[in-house]
Design a protein around this motif. Structure first.
Motif: not given
Lengths: 231, 287
Positions: A40-43, A88-95, A98-104
């Motif tokens: 919610f800080q990010i929100l 922050n909310k997703l718990e599985i490292k693999r996801y 992916w998310l981190l990769l999608s940002v750049p």
């Protein structure tokens, strides 16, 4: 100045309401101390950034200036901040990876899209809305939201979704991006300064669902039971 | 112009479809989550009941086994010891006529040993199956237990109940309370090095509470739970309480020692008369 604002507000109420409606979740986050929770800080950062950009756009629009440049710039910013919440909310490292990769990748893509649609950046008057970025952003965000929902029902960690603040945030984002998915590519032709494609009421649909999503954010934030809940 | 209208219509339909899908996803997540939680709760309840049934069966088997051992002790060993005593008495009379002092002494010693063994067997039999509990109820059984302990140990044990006439409870509940009391008192004697034990029984319309307090070295209940140091005794107490929906709290009084408070909700007494808890009948006990 106030008269110009009021005049614009009266002419474009559907486009203006979400600008000021954004203040409600911001105030609620502050009052409920929801910012103590990382997501919610990010929100809160996202909403403040959104309000700042929307207000500048409102100001420029009321002075009959082309505001599309701010919208184009807000697309990667919006994606970075909203996807960060899911990181922050997703718990599985693999996801998460992916998310981190999608940002750049997405940021680069949206910058390319801005440059591709607007070869002359200095010409703000004829600045055009990005052609693909919003659609790609909507697709990506819908994917992360559905992935988060899938994980939620799989892990069964939340006993009551209706009292879980982030569920409301996800629902708001899901409705917003769903309403945007098909309209976004056409907005490029609709928001031209000259020779625009008249979409009629459809061009207001994203504004309506922006309001709906802000209301859902506010409901979610008000689920924080006490000011110290996030601790 | 016509193309523009068609495009708008297509966009409208696509957007409505997308929004309907979004609403459906949200509703589905809420419904599915709720349903899965209900299923999980059902499974958890079944598991809980199954575990309780297992525990119940184990404790029933234990009681049946105690009864069987008590029966064997009484019927076989007890009878044989009585016959041995009779034979020794006869032999003693025969030796008495010969006038050999040494033989007479050995005979008397043998007689006394046999009598002592008979007493031991009776005590063990009584310990195995608390017949007083079945016949006269919890108050009398606890009082009898205290009397026996005070005879054998240098201890002061006090007992008090909040009612003079303690109403009879179901067989299972009485036996559970009795066994817990036995375990707590035995623990105090074995581990607490205490000189005084207080037992109190509190009965209300809904709950029956049993408190055992000693003035011994005491123990830290939190430490025991954290370090998983609860021995079979304390685990046994918790197992017995789990069957009857009871709870136990261990406290460390400020003036030293330790205190345990077990609470059990009052259960309706079964209409059929319970089987008499008599050690001398070969029957399976169903508590």
């Amino acid at each position: 100045m106030l008269e110009i604002y009021i005049s614009y507000f009266a002419r474009q109420p559907l486009a203006s309401i979400p600008v000021f409606l954004t203040l409600i979740p911001i105030v609620l986050i502050w009052k409920r101390k929801a910012y103590l929770d990382r997501t919610f800080q990010i929100l809160a950062i996202y909403l403040v950034a959104k309000f700042a950009i929307d207000f500048i756009m409102f100001d420029w629009a009321s002075q009959k200036k082309n505001t599309v440049v701010f919208y184009n710039l807000s697309v990667p910013v919006r994606y970075i901040l909203t996807s960060w919440m899911f990181y922050n909310k997703l718990e599985i490292k693999r996801y998460k990876n992916w998310l981190l990769l999608s940002v750049p990748v997405f940021t680069s893509f949206s910058i390319w899209d801005i440059l591709n649609t607007n070869p002359s950046l200095s010409d703000l008057h004829n600045h055009k809305m990005v052609l693909y970025s919003t659609t790609v952003e909507s697709l990506l965000m819908l994917f992360w939201i559905l992935l988060y929902f899938y994980n939620t029902i799989r892990t069964l960690k939340i006993p009551n979704l209706l009292t879980y603040p982030f569920f409301w945030v996800c629902s708001g984002l899901l409705l917003y991006y769903s309403s945007f998915l098909f309209i976004a590519p056409v907005l490029h032709y609709d928001s031209k300064w000259e020779q625009w494609l008249d979409m009629g009421f459809l061009s207001y649909v994203p504004y309506i669902f922006e309001c709906v999503s802000i209301v859902l954010f506010s409901i979610g934030i008000s689920q924080f039971p006490s000011p110290r809940y996030a601790k | 112009m016509q193309n523009n209208e068609e495009l708008k219509l297509a966009l409208l339909i696509a957007s409505i479809a997308m929004l309907m899908m979004a609403f459906f996803v949200i509703s589905f997540v809420m419904y599915y989550q709720k349903k899965r939680f209900e299923e999980e709760k059902k499974i958890s309840d079944i598991e809980k009941n199954y575990n309780r049934l297992l525990l119940d069966t184990a404790l029933n088997s234990e009681e049946t086994e105690r009864r069987r051992i008590a029966q064997d002790l009484h019927d076989d060993i007890g009878t044989m010891l009585s016959l041995t005593k009779l034979s020794l008495n006869q032999l003693s009379k025969m030796i008495g006529t010969t006038g050999d002092e040494k033989e007479d002494q050995i005979m008397k010693k043998s007689q006394s040993l046999v009598e002592e063994t008979i007493l031991h067997v009776r005590r063990i039999t009584r310990d195995l199956v608390p017949t007083t509990l079945e016949r006269f109820g919890l108050l009398e059984a606890i009082e009898e237990f205290i009397d026996k302990l005070e005879e054998d140990n240098n201890l002061v044990i006090s007992f008090q109940a909040n009612t003079e006439e303690f109403p009879r409870q179901g067989q299972k509940l009485e036996l559970t309370l009795y066994r817990i009391m036995q375990e707590l008192v035995n623990n105090a004697i074995k581990h607490a090095s205490c000189s005084r034990i207080e037992i109190s029984l509190e009965s209300t319309e809904e709950m029956i509470g049993l408190r055992v307090t000693d003035n011994g070295v005491g123990f830290d209940p939190e430490k025991i739970k954290e370090n998983n140091l609860a021995g079979l005794g304390l685990l046994g107490i918790e197992s017995r309480l789990a069957i009857v929906n009871g709870t136990v709290q261990y406290e460390k009084p400020l003036n030293g020692g330790s205190s345990a408070f077990a609470q059990i909700p009052v259960m309706p007494i079964a209409e059929n008369k319970p089987e008499p808890l008599h050690p001398f009948r070969r029957e399976r006990v169903n508590i």
